[in-house]
Design a protein around this motif. Sequence first.
Motif, PDB file in Angstrom:
ATOM      1  N   ALA C 220       0.812  -1.479  -0.126  1.00 33.32           N
ATOM      2  CA  ALA C 220      -0.018  -0.067  -0.156  1.00 33.32           C
ATOM      3  C   ALA C 220       0.957   1.041  -0.009  1.00 33.32           C
ATOM      4  CB  ALA C 220      -0.998   0.313   0.930  1.00 33.32           C
ATOM      5  N   HIS C 221       0.371   2.348  -1.005  1.00 34.70           N
ATOM      6  CA  HIS C 221       1.292   3.765  -1.152  1.00 34.70           C
ATOM      7  C   HIS C 221       0.714   4.619   0.289  1.00 34.70           C
ATOM      8  CE1 HIS C 221       1.338   1.360  -4.999  1.00 34.70           C
ATOM      9  NE2 HIS C 221       3.164   1.866  -4.426  1.00 34.70           N
ATOM     10  N   ALA C 222      -0.433   4.415   0.578  1.00 32.74           N
ATOM     11  CA  ALA C 222      -1.385   5.717   1.647  1.00 32.74           C
ATOM     12  C   ALA C 222      -2.402   4.091   2.176  1.00 32.74           C
ATOM     13  CB  ALA C 222      -2.088   6.003   1.406  1.00 32.74           C
ATOM     14  N   VAL C 223      -2.167   4.540   3.632  1.00 27.01           N
ATOM     15  CA  VAL C 223      -2.928   3.474   4.732  1.00 27.01           C
ATOM     16  C   VAL C 223      -4.256   4.352   5.561  1.00 27.01           C
ATOM     17  CG1 VAL C 223      -3.338   2.122   6.532  1.00 27.01           C
ATOM     18  CG2 VAL C 223      -1.186   1.966   4.730  1.00 27.01           C
ATOM     19  N   MET C 224      -5.381   4.161   5.471  1.00 27.57           N
ATOM     20  CA  MET C 224      -6.483   5.406   5.683  1.00 27.57           C
ATOM     21  C   MET C 224      -6.415   4.398   7.094  1.00 27.57           C
ATOM     22  SD  MET C 224      -9.751   6.879   4.742  1.00 27.57           S
ATOM     23  CE  MET C 224      -9.520   7.103   3.259  1.00 27.57           C
ATOM     24  N   ARG C 256       5.547  -1.458   9.237  1.00 26.61           N
ATOM     25  CA  ARG C 256       6.270  -1.484   8.523  1.00 26.61           C
ATOM     26  C   ARG C 256       6.253  -2.875   7.067  1.00 26.61           C
ATOM     27  NH1 ARG C 256       8.615  -1.502  13.380  1.00 26.61           N
ATOM     28  NH2 ARG C 256       7.930  -3.624  14.291  1.00 26.61           N
ATOM     29  N   GLU C 257       5.018  -3.237   7.138  1.00 22.54           N
ATOM     30  CA  GLU C 257       4.251  -4.181   5.727  1.00 22.54           C
ATOM     31  C   GLU C 257       4.158  -3.080   4.969  1.00 22.54           C
ATOM     32  OE1 GLU C 257       4.354  -7.201   6.395  1.00 22.54           O
ATOM     33  OE2 GLU C 257       5.374  -7.285   8.978  1.00 22.54           O
ATOM     34  N   ALA C 258       4.565  -2.476   5.163  1.00 20.44           N
ATOM     35  CA  ALA C 258       3.879  -1.023   4.040  1.00 20.44           C
ATOM     36  C   ALA C 258       4.790  -1.085   2.994  1.00 20.44           C
ATOM     37  CB  ALA C 258       2.569   0.255   4.295  1.00 20.44           C
ATOM     38  N   GLU C 259       4.568  -0.236   1.812  1.00 22.12           N
ATOM     39  CA  GLU C 259       5.400   0.290   1.030  1.00 22.12           C
ATOM     40  C   GLU C 259       6.638   1.194   1.930  1.00 22.12           C
ATOM     41  OE1 GLU C 259       6.237   0.421  -2.939  1.00 22.12           O
ATOM     42  OE2 GLU C 259       5.577  -1.720  -2.126  1.00 22.12           O
ATOM     43  N   ASN C 260       7.829   1.495   1.207  1.00 17.42           N
ATOM     44  CA  ASN C 260       8.800   2.232   1.207  1.00 17.42           C
ATOM     45  C   ASN C 260       7.932   4.412   1.336  1.00 17.42           C
ATOM     46  OD1 ASN C 260      10.980   1.935   3.059  1.00 17.42           O
ATOM     47  ND2 ASN C 260      12.013   1.239   1.593  1.00 17.42           N
ATOM     48  N   ARG C 285       5.074  10.032   8.749  1.00 17.71           N
ATOM     49  CA  ARG C 285       4.627   9.156   7.641  1.00 17.71           C
ATOM     50  C   ARG C 285       2.934  10.008   7.707  1.00 17.71           C
ATOM     51  NH1 ARG C 285       5.859   4.904   6.037  1.00 17.71           N
ATOM     52  NH2 ARG C 285       6.746   3.095   7.670  1.00 17.71           N
ATOM     53  N   SER C 286       2.562  10.715   8.398  1.00 14.88           N
ATOM     54  CA  SER C 286       1.126  11.316   8.669  1.00 14.88           C
ATOM     55  C   SER C 286       0.872  11.983   7.917  1.00 14.88           C
ATOM     56  CB  SER C 286       1.086  11.821  10.680  1.00 14.88           C
ATOM     57  OG  SER C 286      -0.345  12.394  10.638  1.00 14.88           O
ATOM     58  N   ARG C 287      -0.089  12.382   7.320  1.00 16.93           N
ATOM     59  CA  ARG C 287      -0.898  13.640   6.304  1.00 16.93           C
ATOM     60  C   ARG C 287      -2.316  13.844   7.523  1.00 16.93           C
ATOM     61  NH1 ARG C 287       3.621  12.514   5.231  1.00 16.93           N
ATOM     62  NH2 ARG C 287       4.467  12.909   3.552  1.00 16.93           N
TER      63      ARG C 287
END
Lengths: 311, 311, 311
Positions: C220-224, C256-260, C285-287
């Motif tokens: 994933a590139h973004a996790v909501m 840590r499992e998500a995309e860099n 990482r937070s937006r």
Amino acid sequence: MTASPARPRHLLDFADWTPERLSALLDNADTMSQVLDRPVRKVPALQGLTVCTAFFENSTRTRVSFELAARRMSADVVSFAAGASSLGKGESLRDTVEVLTAYRVDAYVVRHHAAGAAHLVARYSGKPVINAGDGRRAHPTQALLDAYTVRQEYGSLSGKTVAIVGDVRHSRVARSNVELLPKLGAKVVLCGPATLLPADLAALPGVTLTTDPREAVRGAHAVMALRLQQERMSGGYLASLQEYAEHYQVNERLMREAENGAIVLHPGPMNRDLEISADVADGPRSRILRQVDNGQAVRMSVLYHLLVGRE
Amino acid sequence: MTASPARPRHLLDFADWTPERLSALLDNADTMSQVLDRPVRKVPALQGLTVCTAFFENSTRTRVSFELAARRMSADVVSFAAGASSLGKGESLRDTVEVLTAYRVDAYVVRHHAAGAAHLVARYSGKPVINAGDGRRAHPTQALLDAYTVRQEYGSLSGKTVAIVGDVRHSRVARSNVELLPKLGAKVVLCGPATLLPADLAALPGVTLTTDPREAVRGAHAVMALRLQQERMSGGYLASLQEYAEHYQVNERLMREAENGAIVLHPGPMNRDLEISADVADGPRSRILRQVDNGQAVRMSVLYHLLVGRE
Amino acid sequence: MTASPARPRHLLDFADWTPERLSALLDNADTMSQVLDRPVRKVPALQGLTVCTAFFENSTRTRVSFELAARRMSADVVSFAAGASSLGKGESLRDTVEVLTAYRVDAYVVRHHAAGAAHLVARYSGKPVINAGDGRRAHPTQALLDAYTVRQEYGSLSGKTVAIVGDVRHSRVARSNVELLPKLGAKVVLCGPATLLPADLAALPGVTLTTDPREAVRGAHAVMALRLQQERMSGGYLASLQEYAEHYQVNERLMREAENGAIVLHPGPMNRDLEISADVADGPRSRILRQVDNGQAVRMSVLYHLLVGRE
């Protein structure tokens, strides 16, 4: 030649405000007062800017006073009244504050029962913040309008004495006046039943404490009656309201002890015939409605000072 | 040559308003209505002026209608909604009113359950005050928009009959119409169960009373159904809602007794199929949404008349 | 040569919106974002127009975001907050909506727990309507600001994967994202406990479902993280909040499992350390605050698109 201290970015309390800046603020309120005397009471000073009033505690009259002040200088106003909102949903104060700051408005007017809320908004937003009342600690624009009203009467605060009578313990108005008036050269006498009079305030410069109202008003040029929160009764602070009124009510009998021509103030809303008698509230000494009117001029001055008149 | 009577400063009720002034008000509403038909519905008539809507009683739709009216003429609006505010803190109405007047706005729109509140604001502020509904006594802009809607239909109110059916006793809308419509040449027939029909109204010129709805609407050019406050049931005024609806509902069957082409009005919000049937509310006779629309034009006209168009 | 589909009049959901129109909306949000970066954040685009925010459900932050968006483009705003109003008096939704439409404003922003409310306003008013959240079905401007925030990070949504973790079943935000993101070329992975994951969503193009959060965020590139309504506990959807947090919390370990470089989103308000850990919420990482900020630009873009930029 020493550099003058940096101009304060916020009005949270008076800690960063020098007597010179405070006098400039009151001088500017005179100009604003003249705007309010014109047929069209509107100037373009804040055109294109947005002021957010964030009231986490209900206070219609203070909110309206700030909104009018902002609108009369052509600012846009958005109101964030957080009764049932965000915080009610279990969000932390810090998160609410961060959301507020993400709105990117140009100034914040914050009322919150927690003393640090306005400071938090100031820290996170980087925008000018005006404290519109927090817990028991501070309500600086109220103290400024009190000072402005006394100054209007006597030309200056220097050498004047202001007696503040009532529930000093729970009053942010009293605390802000204790901080402000001595900076402007006035003396403050705090008076109330011992249970409502915090002894630590006696240590402050220019401040004296007494439980005797006649002693308090003797020599006073202005006497301020504080609103009595009737819920204090259940807190064990008072034996009875009747007894309180008998000893501490600001009435004609008490005012005879004050200076000739001494004026009477009250931050409102009043409990008539409890902390103040109706005849004094409506009489020639009363400047209570003048205070409301002056509140607008003072708030215009503060907004202008923080948003426009920067070096 | 006699001097024309002084132009009224306020719209509290219609006591000071001559038929000529009232007609001028409705003529001016025609002009405002044309503004509302334009692609950009805004004129600069009240630029720089501030209108305060002081609603001590909740009424979103009336407040929004006034706010839109003021904004479409470029006025600023501040809202003072006094639910949990001031009065809740034990302050007297007079003190609240005095604070309102100290804001120095240019006009007040006041809604309060006490009949004298708007008068108090008028007396203390010296500024134009519009009564936006008080107790059971008056709601003049509602009556004006009713009159305007009938006039729009028939060109004039002269010789027309308006039947008002329902809970007349508790209706400020009915009282204001009883005061207004005869001044404009119309007759009013009031109709409802005897418990909801105050006999003293029969003494007024141009007004008749009846408990028989068929008799009431016979010959009527407009029939207004009043909202039934369901809490009246517990007050002992009504035996049952079902029985009320059976006798007094404004429906197709009843409307067949009225004049050909008679229109139907309702001040809203409706209890569908209680005081009015759904088919009539939505049918070709209904002018209920037109009333809402006209409300804005009429309120623009009143604000303009009081704030600008003075000799 | 085929005609391009008609430009949508409303933003109720994304059914009528082509990928091209949606991209144009996001491009335009870039322009609006630049306006928000100026010292004076105000443009005359909507001068003379009036936007009505009709919030039948309390949501201070969404309402303020829309009000700011409208005011920054010089529109007038009237707020219709229908807590104690109309509907409370037993009026039908349709009647309330008809009254709203009779105000003749230029656009409506509607929040209502009933899914059809915004559609009703659109049908009766004929004016542009923006759905600001309805029941469990749609909250399109929230999805647009989510998409905009991801696009801002990666330049485009094409080929990107967004994982949405939490109470998918009750989330209008999730539903609107499921509808929007695939149109813009992104894949969506929905993740939560089986009781909170409606199986029918698996049938949609570009959408996959899993109850395993590690599987969900992989690639994933973004996790909501979705807000967990704590009242779901009593609904029998969850065994315990602690167990939920253990499995489904968006925290550093899961990320840590998500995309860099994957970013983290949350529609707010957050339950810190329940559906999201504090360190991730406040970390690099937070937006989450960027989302609030972007919300204004996106809503300005939507209002502009519906009110001005028509062919």
